[in-house]
Motif scaffolding. Structure first.
Motif, mmCIF file in Angstrom:
data_model
loop_
_atom_site.group_PDB
_atom_site.id
_atom_site.type_symbol
_atom_site.label_atom_id
_atom_site.label_comp_id
_atom_site.label_asym_id
_atom_site.label_seq_id
_atom_site.Cartn_x
_atom_site.Cartn_y
_atom_site.Cartn_z
ATOM 1 N N SER A 220 118.728 -10.642 68.174
ATOM 2 C CA SER A 220 118.344 -9.845 67.012
ATOM 3 C C SER A 220 116.832 -9.699 66.894
ATOM 4 C CB SER A 220 118.931 -10.441 65.731
ATOM 5 O OG SER A 220 118.140 -11.501 65.270
ATOM 6 N N SER B 91 128.316 -12.284 67.867
ATOM 7 C CA SER B 91 128.180 -10.949 67.281
ATOM 8 C C SER B 91 128.177 -10.986 65.760
ATOM 9 C CB SER B 91 129.227 -9.970 67.830
ATOM 10 O OG SER B 91 130.499 -10.523 67.746
ATOM 11 N N ASP C 268 125.033 -9.835 63.408
ATOM 12 C CA ASP C 268 125.172 -8.900 62.278
ATOM 13 C C ASP C 268 124.505 -9.479 61.038
ATOM 14 O OD1 ASP C 268 126.543 -7.203 63.851
ATOM 15 O OD2 ASP C 268 128.526 -7.635 63.024
ATOM 16 N N SER D 234 120.746 -9.401 61.398
ATOM 17 C CA SER D 234 120.160 -8.060 61.339
ATOM 18 C C SER D 234 120.171 -7.497 59.926
ATOM 19 C CB SER D 234 120.919 -7.092 62.246
ATOM 20 O OG SER D 234 121.110 -7.664 63.500
ATOM 21 N N SER D 235 121.063 -8.027 59.085
ATOM 22 C CA SER D 235 121.126 -7.466 57.740
ATOM 23 C C SER D 235 120.114 -8.118 56.794
ATOM 24 C CB SER D 235 122.541 -7.592 57.171
ATOM 25 O OG SER D 235 122.832 -8.948 56.955
#
Ligand SMILES: Nc1ncnc2c1ncn2[C@@H]1O[C@H](COP(=O)(O)OP(=O)(O)OP(=O)(O)O)[C@@H](O)[C@H]1O
Ligand SMILES: [Mg+2]
Lengths: 252, 291
Positions: free
Chosen positions: B94, B161, B165, B168-169
């Motif tokens: 990321s 994964s 996520d 990345s948020s």
């Protein structure tokens, strides 16, 4: 004359094909406040974020021309970005404390820079909070979350956080835009204090603010530096008509 | 317009209810089929005795102790390396990896997620097993370590994964602030983004754990399945899932043995349920503190 801290010559900045800064030339002087004004989208933030290379992460961004700090090229391969950012601190438009305690927020910069000495960190946190005029309001609750502070306090916390690592230059992107008049006054007062120790570059949309706090003012428009002079000159007797129109608010 | 909205609302409401009903149904079925087992088996013996020997000619014993220990062992072993590697990889992808590397690695991880567990189990027999047996001088490499490694590999894509996520948020304002203070990208992702994304990352690991504890085919193939109390990670183990899989096909219907296998399933169900509840609580507690 004053000592030059940052020297900008023929500086251009591109977002892909879009040229966001065009042939910028100016000198930023030691222990002075430079105010940057100009209409929205003229490249003020882009200019500011170039100085500490915060634009590095943007895909497709590139620069040409020179920007020197203490005579060293900011964009040269040899420049250590981490070193640069320790020297050039930044306060963002929207206050952005970490989801950590007040203490840990201020101590963060010290810790990532390898400071382990507890006593030193405690001392430095206190000193930075005092410098940011926040100490008295938080001294008895350093361990509570930074999110428990008011917006104005959060912004001063972000200033304290930037001060803790003893930068030489402080970049501020509209630091008071989200604050009420009292909090704004506090931040302005603070800037007057800080310029004794730091070189400050501040972006603002507020003409009175620029006139009050800055020693020099640069007026940007559409990516170009239209006029750059001592603040007093710019506000009382600008050389260009468009500058006058902008600062008096008669601008399209 | 109003009718359409109501219709959609009703449809999703129905779906949600259906899911709850299915869950309750499974639970009821398991309980119902398990109860007869305890006409003959002492429940304390069932839970705490180690020996599982339902087909003995002398005295049948139904203790799930060794299976419980086996399941916990392989799960713990799997998470022991899958969690740090998974989170580290997610952090790397990321924030640290160049876009080129990221674009190359992400599809590979998705492919890994799509490999059927029976294929991973195959890998355990022909690849991981021999390495273990050679390294430790064992007659074969079908044991708890083998199972743990394979299960960890199976859990990795989920953990990577979903953690990525979550990372990345995290708002860009945090990483900007951190970078501007002279932190490296690694420091930024580990010290700022990870704590901010903690709830999501914990959920990712819990989900990985849920997959691991319920996984059957891999442990069936790679752990040797000896029905005895394992003494260490180099022993062959037989988990709850593999016991059910091995025995349910051959057991005569409506015998104590048959019912006992459902009781094992019930225990498994309760464990998974508790894991999910716990992860939910961690998640909410953390979010409560932040908000
Ligand atoms: N990440 C980006 N990618 C592409 N273009 C960008 C990006 N950031 C800014 N720009 C463009 O560059 C120009 C200058 O933007 P910049 O943010 O520097 O303006 P600004 O003077 O700070 O405006 P404001 O007063 O609204 O903050 C604008 O035209 C903007 O659309
Ligand atoms: Mg801006």
């Amino acid at each position: 004359m004053h000592q030059t801290k940052i020297e900008v010559r023929d500086f251009n900045f591109f977002y892909g094909d879009q040229r966001a800064l065009k042939d910028i030339e100016l000198d930023i002087y030691n222990n002075k406040v430079l105010g940057i004004i100009g209409p929205s989208g003229c490249g003020k933030s882009t200019f500011l974020r170039s100085i500490n290379r915060m634009n590095d992460t943007i895909a497709g961004a590139r620069v040409n021309g020179t920007m020197l700090i203490d005579g060293q090229n900011i964009f040269s391969e040899k420049m250590d970005v981490v070193e640069l950012r320790r020297k050039v601190g930044m306060v963002f438009q929207k206050s952005n404390p970490f989801p950590k305690s007040i203490f840990d927020n201020v101590a963060y910069g010290l810790r990532v820079n390898g400071r382990k000495d507890k006593a030193y960190i405690e001392h430095k946190v206190e000193e930075s909070l005092k410098d940011a005029a926040l100490w008295e309001e938080v001294e008895d609750r350093l361990s509570v979350s930074a999110f428990d502070l008011s917006g104005g306090q959060q912004q001063r916390l972000c200033i304290a956080r930037a001060l803790a690592i003893e930068p030489e230059v402080l970049l501020m992107d509209e630091p008071a835009s989200a604050l009420d008049p009292t909090a704004t006054a506090k931040v302005e007062e603070l800037i007057q204090e800080l310029k004794k120790k730091y070189t400050i570059v501040i972006v603002t949309h507020n003409m009175q603010q620029a006139a009050r706090i800055s020693d020099y003012t640069a007026f940007f428009m559409l990516g170009e530096l239209i006029e750059y002079n001592e603040t007093q000159k710019i506000f009382t007797n600008p050389e260009k008509k468009i500058t006058e129109e902008y600062i008096t608010g008669r601008f399209g | 317009m109003k009718i359409k909205e109501n219709l959609i609302h009703g449809l999703f409401m129905f779906n949600a209810l259906l899911v709850v009903l299915v869950l309750i149904g499974i639970f009821a079925l398991l309980v119902n089929t398990s109860i007869p087992a305890f006409r003959e088996i002492d429940i304390k013996e069932f839970l705490f005795k180690a020996a599982w020997n339902p087909t003995s000619y002398v005295k049948e014993t139904y203790g799930i102790g060794s299976m419980l220990v086996s399941s916990v062992m392989v799960t713990a072993g799997a998470l022991l390396f899958a969690v740090p590697i998974g989170i580290g990889t997610a952090a790397y992808l990321s924030d640290v990896a160049s876009p080129g590397v990221r674009e190359m690695v992400k599809p590979i991880i998705e492919i890994l997620a799509g490999i059927p567990s029976v294929v991973i189990g195959f890998l355990g027999i022909v690849f991981v097993g021999p390495i273990i047996s050679r390294t430790f001088g064992l007659p074969n490499g079908l044991n708890a370590v083998n199972g743990s490694i394979l299960l960890g590999v199976m859990a990795l894509p989920t953990i990577i994964s979903l953690s990525e996520d979550a990372l990345s948020s995290v708002s860009k304002t945090y990483s900007d602030a951190s970078l501007a203070l002279g932190a490296s990208r690694w420091q930024t992702v580990i010290r700022v983004k990870l704590p901010a994304a903690l709830s999501g990352v914990i959920a990712a690991c819990m989900l990985g754990m849920g997959r691991v504890i319920g996984e059957t085919m891999i442990v069936l193939m790679a752990t040797g399945c000896a029905p005895a109390m394992p003494k260490n990670f180099l022993d062959s183990v037989r988990t709850m899932t593999s016991t059910i899989a091995i025995e349910l096909g051959e057991v005569p219907y409506y015998t104590t043995h048959y019912y006992a296998l459902f009781a094992v399933g019930l225990v498994l169900f309760i464990i998974t349920f508790c894991i999910n509840m716990a992860s939910d609580m961690v998640l909410h507690k953390y979010q409560g503190k932040r908000g």
